[in-house]
Design an enzyme around this catalytic site. Structure first.
Site, PDB file in Angstrom:
ATOM      1  CG  ASP A  15      -1.709   1.229   1.415  1.00 52.64           C
ATOM      2  OD1 ASP A  15      -2.358   1.648   0.437  1.00 52.64           O
ATOM      3  OD2 ASP A  15      -1.696   1.796   2.523  1.00 52.64           O
ATOM      4  CG  ASP A  46      -1.882   7.793   1.328  1.00 50.96           C
ATOM      5  OD1 ASP A  46      -1.215   8.811   1.586  1.00 50.96           O
ATOM      6  OD2 ASP A  46      -2.614   7.694   0.326  1.00 50.96           O
TER       7      ASP A  46
END
Length: 245
Positions: free
Chosen positions: A25, A27
């Site tokens: 991922d 963020d």
């Protein structure tokens, strides 16, 4: 986490041997960006008198916004007025990009783990619910444009996280098997997506409470990439791979 739980986590990663891919991922997983998102939402919502003009709390941000797709955030903030919500989140993303260009920093130990991935020739992709413009900016700021072989955007899939679609598309993009791929994630929706796609997920308690992440059933939870238990698990994974080759 108990010692027996840690041993169980190491064994869960070892079943991936020989590992062939790692999906990240963005963020909160490769950079600590949530404070910048929180600041942008807090300032802009206060400007328009949201919540009676009182600033939103970090708890509200974690429960209502963090890790969610922008369409869902727009509806949560402006129920019944999706267009207004989408315009607002677009303005917020523009403010976030200005802040990120000045303040974005990698998560502790990030380059240690990216080096580990590169040295072993593993396939790798970024899989995110962030808008593509944000994703590519953050990857560029962190110097990882050439590291990632694919960047998968939730809104460009049939369903964004917490559905498995983005992670399944990530596997397809790098031509990897879910049985030999590891996921790094920091949000409940992201962990659920990785687990639903059939992969073990290492959760990062960057900003979200550790007990909240455990509800999504990650294999282990770490604070950052410097944690010894992560490296113990990766070492066991590597040994298991050598035995099976």
């Amino acid at each position: 986490m108990t010692a027996s739980s840690e041993n169980c986590a190491e064994s869960s990663l070892a079943r991936l041997a020989p590992v062939e891919a790692v999906l990240f991922d963005i963020d909160g997983t490769i950079c600590d960006s949530d404070p910048l998102h929180y600041y942008a939402y807090r300032e802009l919502l206060q400007e328009i008198g949201f919540n009676g003009g009182n600033p939103i709390t970090e708890e509200f941000f974690i429960e209502t916004i963090a890790g969610k797709h922008n369409d869902d955030t727009a509806l949560a903030l402006f129920p019944g007025d999706l267009q207004r919500g989408l315009k607002f989140v677009d303005d917020k993303e523009a403010m976030f990009r200005k802040l990120a260009a000045q303040q974005l920093k990698p998560l502790n130990g990030l380059y240690k783990v990216t080096k580990w991935v590169e040295e072993r020739g593993l396939k790798r992709a970024a899989v995110t619910n962030a808008p593509r413009e944000n994703a590519e900016l953050m990857i560029s700021i962190l110097g990882l444009t050439d590291f990632f072989q694919a960047v998968i955007i939730g809104s460009e899939c049939e369903h964004a996280k917490p559905y498995p679609d983005p992670y399944l598309k990530g596997l397809e993009a790098v031509k990897a098997s879910k049985d030999h791929t590891l996921v790094f994630e920091d949000s409940v929706s992201g962990i659920k997506a990785g687990v639903a796609a059939g992969m073990p997920v290492v959760g990062l308690a960057t900003r979200n409470p550790e007990q909240l992440l455990w509800e999504a059933k990650p294999t282990m939870v770490i604070k950052d990439y410097d944690e010894p238990k992560l490296w113990a698990a990766l070492e066991e994974l590597e040994k298991a791979g050598a035995l099976r080759q």
